[in-house]
Design a protein around this motif. Structure first.
Motif, PDB file in Angstrom:
ATOM      1  N   LEU A 143     -27.742  20.614  26.708  1.00  0.00           N
ATOM      2  CA  LEU A 143     -27.476  21.376  27.810  1.00  0.00           C
ATOM      3  C   LEU A 143     -26.380  22.494  27.470  1.00  0.00           C
ATOM      4  CD1 LEU A 143     -27.820  20.137  31.515  1.00  0.00           C
ATOM      5  CD2 LEU A 143     -26.310  22.048  30.901  1.00  0.00           C
ATOM      6  N   PHE A 144     -25.240  22.011  27.462  1.00  0.00           N
ATOM      7  CA  PHE A 144     -24.245  22.684  27.332  1.00  0.00           C
ATOM      8  C   PHE A 144     -24.073  23.496  26.118  1.00  0.00           C
ATOM      9  CE2 PHE A 144     -22.881  19.685  30.476  1.00  0.00           C
ATOM     10  CZ  PHE A 144     -22.833  20.724  31.691  1.00  0.00           C
ATOM     11  N   CYS A 145     -24.823  23.114  24.962  1.00  0.00           N
ATOM     12  CA  CYS A 145     -24.818  23.978  23.767  1.00  0.00           C
ATOM     13  C   CYS A 145     -25.671  25.283  24.130  1.00  0.00           C
ATOM     14  CB  CYS A 145     -25.753  23.254  22.742  1.00  0.00           C
ATOM     15  SG  CYS A 145     -24.610  22.236  21.723  1.00  0.00           S
ATOM     16  N   GLY A 146     -26.741  25.006  25.059  1.00  0.00           N
ATOM     17  CA  GLY A 146     -27.522  26.279  25.582  1.00  0.00           C
ATOM     18  C   GLY A 146     -26.618  27.267  26.468  1.00  0.00           C
ATOM     19  N   VAL A 147     -25.849  26.445  27.215  1.00  0.00           N
ATOM     20  CA  VAL A 147     -24.960  27.530  28.014  1.00  0.00           C
ATOM     21  C   VAL A 147     -24.071  28.215  27.269  1.00  0.00           C
ATOM     22  CG1 VAL A 147     -23.218  27.458  29.836  1.00  0.00           C
ATOM     23  CG2 VAL A 147     -25.076  25.983  30.026  1.00  0.00           C
ATOM     24  N   GLY A 148     -23.344  27.227  26.047  1.00  0.00           N
ATOM     25  CA  GLY A 148     -22.442  27.973  25.206  1.00  0.00           C
ATOM     26  C   GLY A 148     -23.211  29.280  24.488  1.00  0.00           C
ATOM     27  N   ALA A 149     -24.461  29.165  24.279  1.00  0.00           N
ATOM     28  CA  ALA A 149     -25.081  30.317  23.563  1.00  0.00           C
ATOM     29  C   ALA A 149     -25.160  31.413  24.490  1.00  0.00           C
ATOM     30  CB  ALA A 149     -26.388  29.661  22.972  1.00  0.00           C
ATOM     31  N   LEU A 150     -25.496  30.906  25.618  1.00  0.00           N
ATOM     32  CA  LEU A 150     -25.748  32.273  26.677  1.00  0.00           C
ATOM     33  C   LEU A 150     -24.100  32.851  26.679  1.00  0.00           C
ATOM     34  CD1 LEU A 150     -27.622  30.445  29.398  1.00  0.00           C
ATOM     35  CD2 LEU A 150     -28.235  32.598  28.069  1.00  0.00           C
ATOM     36  N   VAL A 205     -15.688  15.633  26.874  1.00  0.00           N
ATOM     37  CA  VAL A 205     -16.256  16.030  25.543  1.00  0.00           C
ATOM     38  C   VAL A 205     -17.696  16.675  25.531  1.00  0.00           C
ATOM     39  CG1 VAL A 205     -14.926  14.656  23.937  1.00  0.00           C
ATOM     40  CG2 VAL A 205     -17.007  13.643  24.847  1.00  0.00           C
ATOM     41  N   VAL A 206     -18.544  16.144  26.496  1.00  0.00           N
ATOM     42  CA  VAL A 206     -19.640  16.536  26.590  1.00  0.00           C
ATOM     43  C   VAL A 206     -20.040  17.988  27.179  1.00  0.00           C
ATOM     44  CG1 VAL A 206     -22.116  16.243  27.929  1.00  0.00           C
ATOM     45  CG2 VAL A 206     -21.128  14.276  26.820  1.00  0.00           C
ATOM     46  N   LEU A 207     -18.843  18.020  27.958  1.00  0.00           N
ATOM     47  CA  LEU A 207     -18.749  19.813  28.650  1.00  0.00           C
ATOM     48  C   LEU A 207     -17.883  20.603  27.816  1.00  0.00           C
ATOM     49  CD1 LEU A 207     -19.451  21.344  31.263  1.00  0.00           C
ATOM     50  CD2 LEU A 207     -17.164  20.389  32.320  1.00  0.00           C
ATOM     51  N   PHE A 208     -16.766  20.243  27.548  1.00  0.00           N
ATOM     52  CA  PHE A 208     -15.878  21.322  27.110  1.00  0.00           C
ATOM     53  C   PHE A 208     -16.081  21.712  25.451  1.00  0.00           C
ATOM     54  CE2 PHE A 208     -13.326  20.204  30.447  1.00  0.00           C
ATOM     55  CZ  PHE A 208     -12.492  21.480  30.777  1.00  0.00           C
ATOM     56  N   THR A 209     -16.624  20.586  24.549  1.00  0.00           N
ATOM     57  CA  THR A 209     -16.726  20.692  23.160  1.00  0.00           C
ATOM     58  C   THR A 209     -17.906  21.660  23.017  1.00  0.00           C
ATOM     59  OG1 THR A 209     -15.767  18.689  22.796  1.00  0.00           O
ATOM     60  CG2 THR A 209     -17.278  19.532  20.999  1.00  0.00           C
TER      61      THR A 209
END
Length: 258
Positions: A150-157, A68-72
């Motif tokens: 972290l992965f919200c930032g990557v998702g934004a990218l 969930v921390v990664l995919f969501t």
């Protein structure tokens, strides 16, 4: 209107937007449950035998949480950015006092709440379904928050540079699947080739998994670039440092106009 007020208002709007998408709500919680049922119950662990799941059930808690921390965040934030671009929403956002960093922070706060609830559900299910001996520590919360940010930032990218929502989903899966299984989550390092093990320590998810594992169960015999494994504090320091960089990059990548 101060920054806290703007972020709070944007967070409330993002939360209600999430709740309106009932399919997204369902699969946000259903997907990790399926992972636990498949890997934890149907496959099971074999502490005295061979195979992939050779560790005690508690060893795999970081892996379940990593789902969930990664995919969501990758899919939700990436898709949200893509939708905003398609609907010219960033052009409208540029006329408001809300900055790009504040918008991303609001999205991150919503994801922290959603993933926190999903994480609690996962922990309860793992204990009930597998009998894992879990040591609950409040220090797990900072790891979850840092991982989500972290992965919200990557998702934004991804959302900023992908050409469509379909492109965001494809890119998210291409990044998430290798990280999930090659970051000391489900696959112990000794099951992988010796030449590949140092590369696992380049993944930020490895430090999430190591820190959570050290806080929720007896830490395994790990090494850190050939040295004795440090404690959760250093793992969190590495994770937090990467989080700051990725979040800042994600906020900077958000378009001012469409």
């Amino acid at each position: 209107m101060g920054a806290l007020t703007r972020v709070r208002a944007a967070s409330v709007a993002a939360w209600h937007s999430f709740l309106r998408r009932r399919t997204a709500v369902f699969f946000t919680f259903f997907f990790p449950v399926i992972i636990v049922l498949i890997f934890g119950v149907l496959v099971g662990t074999q502490p005295t035998g061979g195979g992939l799941f050779t560790e005690p059930p508690a060893y795999y808690i970081p892996g379940y949480l990593a789902v969930v921390v990664l995919f969501t965040p990758l899919s939700r934030v990436g898709s949200e950015v893509a939708r905003h671009r398609a609907g010219n929403q960033f052009e409208k956002l540029a006329t408001t006092p809300l900055s790009r960093g504040e918008w991303l922070l609001a999205q991150t706060l919503v994801n922290v709440v959603v993933i926190g609830l999903a994480g609690l559900l996962l922990l309860a299910l793992v204990v009930l379904a597998t009998g894992a001996d879990v040591t609950l520590s409040p220090l797990v919360v900072p790891f979850l928050v840092a991982g989500v940010a972290l992965f919200c930032g990557v998702g934004a990218l991804l959302g900023s540079f992908a050409d469509s929502q379909d492109g965001v989903i494809a890119a998210s899966n291409a990044i998430a699947l290798p990280l999930l299984f090659l970051s000391e989550t489900f696959v112990p390092p000794d099951l992988l080739p010796a030449w590949f093990r140092p590369a696992m320590q380049l993944s930020p998810l490895t430090y999430f998994a190591r820190g959570v594992r050290a806080l929720t169960s007896e830490p395994a015999a790990e090494t850190w670039f050939g040295m004795a494994a440090p404690g959760p504090l250093l793992y969190f320091g590495v994770l937090a440092g990467v989080t700051v960089v990725c979040f800042a990059a994600g906020a900077a990548s958000l378009p001012r106009t469409d």
